[in-house]
Design an enzyme around this catalytic site. Structure first.
Site, mmCIF file in Angstrom:
data_model
loop_
_atom_site.group_PDB
_atom_site.id
_atom_site.type_symbol
_atom_site.label_atom_id
_atom_site.label_comp_id
_atom_site.label_asym_id
_atom_site.label_seq_id
_atom_site.Cartn_x
_atom_site.Cartn_y
_atom_site.Cartn_z
ATOM 1 N N ASP A 117 0.860 -1.181 0.000
ATOM 2 C CA ASP A 117 0.000 0.000 0.000
ATOM 3 C C ASP A 117 0.895 1.229 0.000
ATOM 4 O OD1 ASP A 117 -2.353 -1.475 0.089
ATOM 5 O OD2 ASP A 117 -2.478 -1.419 2.264
ATOM 6 N N ASP A 136 -7.048 -1.733 -4.151
ATOM 7 C CA ASP A 136 -8.039 -1.442 -3.109
ATOM 8 C C ASP A 136 -9.158 -0.558 -3.651
ATOM 9 O OD1 ASP A 136 -6.445 -2.864 -1.321
ATOM 10 O OD2 ASP A 136 -5.465 -1.054 -0.545
#
Length: 159
Positions: A117, A136
């Protein structure tokens, strides 16, 4: 179905290319943070071993494999469901977003042992502590799209 496959492939490619450029090309994994357009867009490295916001994270290897299996089972279920009967363009796009995003995060878990991330968005006076990635965003948009655009009433209105 062909549209869902194209969207899946596009999301998977965009997710993995963006991670490669930012994490390895810009060395975010070593630098930890890069301010792009502060405070609105920053790159903040986070290795997520769990699901959203690190839920169910653990340092154990078996949790990694559980999350990989869950993502693959959900992706397969969505794929089989979408293939069983004709669906609207919006449903096919939504399914492709969800499956492509899930597969992007599966690739991370297989390659890195955790999901990479790096996107972080904040506002003046408020610093967001969480990071996310292209996969995501695709998973979120795909899930919302499937909720909003499935059902007989929606297909009848689009036909």
């Amino acid at each position: 179905m062909r549209l869902a496959a194209k969207v899946t492939a596009g999301v998977l490619l965009l997710d993995q290319v963006s991670k490669y450029i930012v994490v390895q090309g810009m060395h975010l994994d070593q630098r930890g943070a890069i301010d792009v357009v502060p405070p609105y867009l920053n790159f903040r490295m986070a290795w997520n071993r769990g699901v959203n916001f690190g839920l169910f994270s653990g340092e154990t290897d078996w949790m990694r494999w559980v999350l990989i299996i869950v993502a693959l089972v959900i992706s397969l279920w969505v794929w089989v469901w979408i293939a069983r009967e004709p669906h609207s363009r919006r449903v096919n796009i939504s399914a492709g977003l969800l499956v492509g995003g899930a597969l992007g995060n599966v690739v991370d878990r297989l390659v890195y042992g955790a999901v990479a991330d790096f996107l972080n968005m904040s506002l003046p006076g408020w610093e967001n502590p969480y990071s996310f990635n292209v996969a995501d965003v695709a998973i979120f948009l795909g899930a919302v799209g499937l909720v909003l655009f499935t059902g007989k009433d929606h297909r009848a209105n689009e036909g």
